[in-house]
Design an enzyme around this catalytic site. Structure first.
Site, mmCIF file in Angstrom:
data_model
loop_
_atom_site.group_PDB
_atom_site.id
_atom_site.type_symbol
_atom_site.label_atom_id
_atom_site.label_comp_id
_atom_site.label_asym_id
_atom_site.label_seq_id
_atom_site.Cartn_x
_atom_site.Cartn_y
_atom_site.Cartn_z
ATOM 1 N N LYS A 92 -28.513 73.061 32.246
ATOM 2 C CA LYS A 92 -27.472 72.031 32.298
ATOM 3 C C LYS A 92 -26.300 72.615 33.064
ATOM 4 O O LYS A 92 -26.118 73.843 33.112
ATOM 5 C CB LYS A 92 -27.034 71.682 30.867
ATOM 6 C CG LYS A 92 -26.296 70.392 30.727
ATOM 7 C CD LYS A 92 -27.217 69.223 30.408
ATOM 8 C CE LYS A 92 -26.434 67.935 30.290
ATOM 9 N NZ LYS A 92 -27.282 66.787 30.010
ATOM 10 N N GLY A 192 -19.676 54.182 21.679
ATOM 11 C CA GLY A 192 -19.749 54.548 23.094
ATOM 12 C C GLY A 192 -20.603 53.557 23.874
ATOM 13 O O GLY A 192 -21.830 53.604 23.815
ATOM 14 N N GLY A 194 -21.297 53.010 27.171
ATOM 15 C CA GLY A 194 -21.323 53.429 28.568
ATOM 16 C C GLY A 194 -22.629 53.007 29.199
ATOM 17 O O GLY A 194 -23.175 51.946 28.890
ATOM 18 N N VAL A 196 -25.698 54.158 28.823
ATOM 19 C CA VAL A 196 -26.820 53.987 27.886
ATOM 20 C C VAL A 196 -26.493 52.921 26.841
ATOM 21 O O VAL A 196 -27.298 52.013 26.591
ATOM 22 C CB VAL A 196 -27.162 55.323 27.176
ATOM 23 C CG1 VAL A 196 -28.308 55.119 26.201
ATOM 24 C CG2 VAL A 196 -27.514 56.402 28.185
HETATM 25 P P1 NAD Z 1 -21.140 57.263 29.759
HETATM 26 O O1 NAD Z 1 -20.080 58.201 30.191
HETATM 27 O O2 NAD Z 1 -21.586 56.193 30.696
HETATM 28 O O3 NAD Z 1 -20.705 56.549 28.402
HETATM 29 C C1 NAD Z 1 -20.061 57.194 27.360
HETATM 30 C C2 NAD Z 1 -19.140 56.183 26.723
HETATM 31 O O4 NAD Z 1 -18.585 56.751 25.547
HETATM 32 C C3 NAD Z 1 -17.963 55.786 27.621
HETATM 33 O O5 NAD Z 1 -17.857 54.377 27.699
HETATM 34 C C4 NAD Z 1 -16.749 56.400 26.924
HETATM 35 O O6 NAD Z 1 -15.561 55.649 27.109
HETATM 36 C C5 NAD Z 1 -17.209 56.399 25.474
HETATM 37 N N1 NAD Z 1 -16.526 57.337 24.596
HETATM 38 C C6 NAD Z 1 -16.114 58.604 24.848
HETATM 39 N N2 NAD Z 1 -15.518 59.120 23.754
HETATM 40 C C7 NAD Z 1 -15.581 58.171 22.795
HETATM 41 C C8 NAD Z 1 -15.163 58.093 21.443
HETATM 42 N N3 NAD Z 1 -14.543 59.108 20.843
HETATM 43 N N4 NAD Z 1 -15.395 56.961 20.737
HETATM 44 C C9 NAD Z 1 -16.012 55.896 21.314
HETATM 45 N N5 NAD Z 1 -16.430 55.912 22.600
HETATM 46 C C10 NAD Z 1 -16.218 57.024 23.321
HETATM 47 O O7 NAD Z 1 -22.377 58.173 29.294
HETATM 48 P P2 NAD Z 1 -23.891 57.723 29.106
HETATM 49 O O8 NAD Z 1 -24.647 58.065 30.324
HETATM 50 O O9 NAD Z 1 -23.947 56.355 28.535
HETATM 51 O O10 NAD Z 1 -24.365 58.780 27.998
HETATM 52 C C11 NAD Z 1 -23.970 58.625 26.637
HETATM 53 C C12 NAD Z 1 -24.469 59.845 25.853
HETATM 54 O O11 NAD Z 1 -25.888 59.925 25.968
HETATM 55 C C13 NAD Z 1 -23.942 61.191 26.372
HETATM 56 O O12 NAD Z 1 -23.773 62.061 25.278
HETATM 57 C C14 NAD Z 1 -25.055 61.703 27.281
HETATM 58 O O13 NAD Z 1 -25.080 63.093 27.382
HETATM 59 C C15 NAD Z 1 -26.269 61.195 26.520
HETATM 60 N N6 NAD Z 1 -27.433 61.009 27.377
HETATM 61 C C16 NAD Z 1 -27.384 60.165 28.440
HETATM 62 C C17 NAD Z 1 -28.520 60.011 29.253
HETATM 63 C C18 NAD Z 1 -28.520 59.053 30.419
HETATM 64 O O14 NAD Z 1 -29.609 58.731 30.930
HETATM 65 N N7 NAD Z 1 -27.386 58.555 30.869
HETATM 66 C C19 NAD Z 1 -29.688 60.717 28.952
HETATM 67 C C20 NAD Z 1 -29.714 61.552 27.831
HETATM 68 C C21 NAD Z 1 -28.573 61.696 27.048
#
Ligand code: NAD
Length: 366
Positions: A92, A192, A194, A196
């Site tokens: 990572k 969250g 975002g 996902v």
């Molecule tokens: P993203 O950045 O698109 O979304 C994260 C969201 O969480 C954002 O909208 C942000 O504003 C919100 N957030 C941050 N702190 C917060 C809090 N304290 N309370 C509420 N909301 C909060 O990220 P993503 O790609 O959707 O990934 C989400 C999680 O899943 C991450 O931990 C990432 O590592 C994990 N993940 C993502 C993927 C992927 O394919 N994108 C794959 C495996 C794991």
């Protein structure tokens, strides 16, 4: 040349002890004054294959927080790839800083050059704070990158596949807890919304789930609330909400000694990496409270499966059906957890470590 002055800091820590503790192969510090790049690449284990893991762009409070994050995340990638049956190791990267302020083409391309210098031992992809567009810049400097747009032969944003894995993980958890994987009428809180979280809401809404959501970004919340008929909850209330399933989809270390006591959900199943602040303390706490915890590195493997497919020749259908296997693997882990009286995170870690150890035997013989 002026003499280099090393300033002792109060936050000094023993990096080798940290590497030994998590059993890492390598950590690389990347610094470039011209672009403002400060990044860390951690390679945890390459027995199963090159270390693949996304690049997180985050404003860490200090170096120790960044090191801690990259070490925990890369270790999780080893287990994720292993359990998903992929020929990939765990790695990572983190880029330190506010992505909204300092991210640009030259910084991402410089990062790409550091990835190139590792000669394929590390393959990067997007993560929190980075996008498919950023990977296009990285690709200008190295071939060791996945998560590219479809126009460049990639699979595009892996987030919908990650969300699908979390969704099938929820269904398997429901089957384990309630005897049926039908989610209609259940209540789910998502922390969250975002890349996902948004796709997950869509799938759950279609199934007739009542949704509760929180995020630090108000605009995002209002849009999703309208689209999928969700109730917006203050961010400090989301963990302790009276719902059937809690889905952490923001950042890690969201479950700790204080708030596990407040959890009312029967199931925790979400996308965020490293949801347990300390797996050795909080895994057993969840088990004791009778909460079914779906190990994060198992249920969020869809994105990795998707980008792996890109690396070997992209096919979305194969990626989706490989992601569906999370359902059976998770049921197997719930059974192992119950039969061996151990928390699910430990049961999953043991299964993942077993595959790594088995393949090491293959490589050490001819
Ligand atoms: P993203 O950045 O698109 O979304 C994260 C969201 O969480 C954002 O909208 C942000 O504003 C919100 N957030 C941050 N702190 C917060 C809090 N304290 N309370 C509420 N909301 C909060 O990220 P993503 O790609 O959707 O990934 C989400 C999680 O899943 C991450 O931990 C990432 O590592 C994990 N993940 C993502 C993927 C992927 O394919 N994108 C794959 C495996 C794991």
């Amino acid at each position: 040349m002026s003499e280099l002055k090393v300033q002792p800091t109060e936050t000094q820590f023993d990096l080798f002890a940290e590497l030994e503790n998590y059993d890492h192969e390598q950590i690389v510090y990347c610094q470039d004054k011209a672009t403002g790049l400060k990044a860390l690449i951690a390679i945890h284990n390459t027995i199963l294959g090159p270390g693949l893991g996304g690049t997180r762009f985050w404003h860490y409070t200090d170096e120790k927080a960044a090191v801690n994050d990259v070490l925990r995340l890369s270790r999780g990638m080893t287990f994720k790839a292993s359990l998903a049956g992929l020929n990939l190791g765990g790695a990572k990267a983190v880029i330190i800083g506010d992505h909204k302020k300092i991210k640009n083409e030259s910084l991402m391309r410089k990062f790409g050059r550091f990835v190139e210098n590792l000669s394929g031992k590390y393959i990067t992809a997007e993560d929190v704070g980075t996008t498919t567009k950023d990977m296009e810049y990285v690709k200008m400097e190295t071939d060791h990158v996945v998560g590219l747009p479809e126009s460049m032969g990639g699979g595009g944003d892996p987030s919908p596949v990650t969300a699908y894995g979390v969704y099938v993980g929820m269904k398997a958890s429901a089957k384990h807890v309630w005897g049926s994987d039908n989610l209609a009428g259940k209540t789910v809180s998502v922390q969250g919304i975002g890349k996902v979280g948004g796709h997950l809401l869509e799938m759950l809404h279609k199934d007739g789930v009542k949704l509760y959501i929180s995020d630090i970004n108000d605009e995002v919340l209002q849009n999703y609330a309208k689209q999928f008929d969700c109730i917006v909850v203050p961010k400090e209330d989301i963990v302790g909400l009276n719902v059937d399933i809690f889905a952490p989809c923001a950042l890690g270390a969201v479950l700790n000694t204080e708030n596990i006591g407040k959890l009312k959900a029967s199931i925790v199943c979400g996308a965020a990496n490293n949801q347990l602040e300390d797996e050795n303390v909080h895994g057993p706490m969840l088990l004791e409270k009778g909460i079914a915890y779906a190990p994060d590195f198992l249920v969020n493997a869809g994105g990795l499966i998707n980008v792996y497919s890109e690396w070997v020749g992209y096919n979305r259908e194969i990626a989706m059906s490989a992601t569906e296997k999370i359902y059976d693997t998770l049921l197997n882990i719930y059974h192992k957890s119950a039969n061996e009286s151990k928390h699910t995170q430990l049961a999953a870690t043991e299964l993942a470590q077993k595959r790594v150890a088995d393949i090491l035997k293959v490589h050490s013989t001819y």
